[in-house]
Motif scaffolding. Sequence first.
Motif, PDB file in Angstrom:
ATOM      1  N   PRO A  49      39.741  33.398  30.482  1.00  0.00           N
ATOM      2  CA  PRO A  49      40.324  32.738  31.661  1.00  0.00           C
ATOM      3  C   PRO A  49      41.017  33.766  32.558  1.00  0.00           C
ATOM      4  CG  PRO A  49      40.884  31.548  29.668  1.00  0.00           C
ATOM      5  CD  PRO A  49      40.244  32.841  29.239  1.00  0.00           C
ATOM      6  N   SER A  50      41.070  33.489  33.823  1.00  0.00           N
ATOM      7  CA  SER A  50      41.715  34.387  34.778  1.00  0.00           C
ATOM      8  C   SER A  50      43.175  34.585  34.403  1.00  0.00           C
ATOM      9  CB  SER A  50      41.623  33.795  36.186  1.00  0.00           C
ATOM     10  OG  SER A  50      42.415  34.537  37.070  1.00  0.00           O
ATOM     11  N   THR A  51      43.641  35.819  34.545  1.00  0.00           N
ATOM     12  CA  THR A  51      45.040  36.120  34.248  1.00  0.00           C
ATOM     13  C   THR A  51      45.953  35.666  35.370  1.00  0.00           C
ATOM     14  OG1 THR A  51      44.879  38.283  35.286  1.00  0.00           O
ATOM     15  CG2 THR A  51      44.417  38.171  32.919  1.00  0.00           C
ATOM     16  N   GLY A  52      45.395  35.403  36.531  1.00  0.00           N
ATOM     17  CA  GLY A  52      46.211  35.060  37.683  1.00  0.00           C
ATOM     18  C   GLY A  52      46.593  36.281  38.492  1.00  0.00           C
ATOM     19  N   PHE A  53      46.334  37.481  37.950  1.00  0.00           N
ATOM     20  CA  PHE A  53      46.630  38.713  38.672  1.00  0.00           C
ATOM     21  C   PHE A  53      45.456  39.046  39.585  1.00  0.00           C
ATOM     22  CE2 PHE A  53      49.096  39.116  34.741  1.00  0.00           C
ATOM     23  CZ  PHE A  53      50.346  39.331  35.281  1.00  0.00           C
ATOM     24  N   SER A  54      45.738  39.283  40.851  1.00  0.00           N
ATOM     25  CA  SER A  54      44.672  39.594  41.793  1.00  0.00           C
ATOM     26  C   SER A  54      44.299  41.072  41.696  1.00  0.00           C
ATOM     27  CB  SER A  54      45.089  39.243  43.212  1.00  0.00           C
ATOM     28  OG  SER A  54      46.214  39.980  43.586  1.00  0.00           O
ATOM     29  N   CYS A  55      43.074  41.378  42.124  1.00  0.00           N
ATOM     30  CA  CYS A  55      42.584  42.751  42.051  1.00  0.00           C
ATOM     31  C   CYS A  55      41.443  42.943  43.047  1.00  0.00           C
ATOM     32  CB  CYS A  55      42.104  43.076  40.643  1.00  0.00           C
ATOM     33  SG  CYS A  55      40.804  41.961  40.059  1.00  0.00           S
ATOM     34  N   THR A  56      41.185  44.198  43.357  1.00  0.00           N
ATOM     35  CA  THR A  56      39.996  44.561  44.131  1.00  0.00           C
ATOM     36  C   THR A  56      39.106  45.488  43.324  1.00  0.00           C
ATOM     37  OG1 THR A  56      41.224  46.337  45.212  1.00  0.00           O
ATOM     38  CG2 THR A  56      41.082  44.242  46.390  1.00  0.00           C
ATOM     39  N   THR A  57      39.679  46.183  42.328  1.00  0.00           N
ATOM     40  CA  THR A  57      38.925  47.023  41.390  1.00  0.00           C
ATOM     41  C   THR A  57      39.458  46.774  39.982  1.00  0.00           C
ATOM     42  OG1 THR A  57      40.396  48.942  41.409  1.00  0.00           O
ATOM     43  CG2 THR A  57      38.704  48.829  43.146  1.00  0.00           C
ATOM     44  N   VAL A  80      36.783  40.295  38.568  1.00  0.00           N
ATOM     45  CA  VAL A  80      35.731  39.330  38.896  1.00  0.00           C
ATOM     46  C   VAL A  80      36.329  38.267  39.804  1.00  0.00           C
ATOM     47  CG1 VAL A  80      34.097  37.657  37.967  1.00  0.00           C
ATOM     48  CG2 VAL A  80      34.613  39.734  36.674  1.00  0.00           C
ATOM     49  N   ASP A  81      35.699  38.046  40.934  1.00  0.00           N
ATOM     50  CA  ASP A  81      36.198  37.071  41.910  1.00  0.00           C
ATOM     51  C   ASP A  81      37.659  37.333  42.259  1.00  0.00           C
ATOM     52  OD1 ASP A  81      33.727  35.828  41.975  1.00  0.00           O
ATOM     53  OD2 ASP A  81      34.253  34.420  40.381  1.00  0.00           O
ATOM     54  N   SER A  82      38.000  38.601  42.376  1.00  0.00           N
ATOM     55  CA  SER A  82      39.356  39.052  42.762  1.00  0.00           C
ATOM     56  C   SER A  82      40.426  38.681  41.743  1.00  0.00           C
ATOM     57  CB  SER A  82      39.746  38.499  44.135  1.00  0.00           C
ATOM     58  OG  SER A  82      38.833  38.954  45.101  1.00  0.00           O
ATOM     59  N   ARG A  83      40.032  38.492  40.475  1.00  0.00           N
ATOM     60  CA  ARG A  83      40.976  38.203  39.392  1.00  0.00           C
ATOM     61  C   ARG A  83      40.657  39.082  38.185  1.00  0.00           C
ATOM     62  NH1 ARG A  83      44.774  36.241  42.106  1.00  0.00           N
ATOM     63  NH2 ARG A  83      44.471  34.230  43.034  1.00  0.00           N
ATOM     64  N   CYS A  84      41.692  39.540  37.478  1.00  0.00           N
ATOM     65  CA  CYS A  84      41.504  40.350  36.262  1.00  0.00           C
ATOM     66  C   CYS A  84      41.001  39.458  35.138  1.00  0.00           C
ATOM     67  CB  CYS A  84      42.826  40.993  35.859  1.00  0.00           C
ATOM     68  SG  CYS A  84      43.427  42.208  37.046  1.00  0.00           S
TER      69      CYS A  84
END
Length: 87
Positions: A49-57, A80-84
């Motif tokens: 599940p998504s961690t809720g932390f946003s990312c670009t890389t 993935v999809d701007s989420r860790c």
Amino acid sequence: MRIAVYFVLFCTGYAAGESCLSLPECTNTLCKNGFEMHCVDAICTCLSPSTGFSCTTKYECFGNPLHVSCNKDGTNWHCVDSRCRCY
């Protein structure tokens, strides 16, 4: 007997590499408890599940104390999809 062995190997390979263009096409891949199905790089993939932390890389996902548990059993952090996500 040989045909049965080839059939099992074919089915295993098919299930392990199900391709997709969108999530509804992932009908044969099953995820274990706690993981979610996603279509990543045209392959049906089970992700945490998504961690809720946003990312670009993916490198932005490293270093967070909550992310330490990802690096086991060959898994690693990905963006993935701007989420860790761990897979």
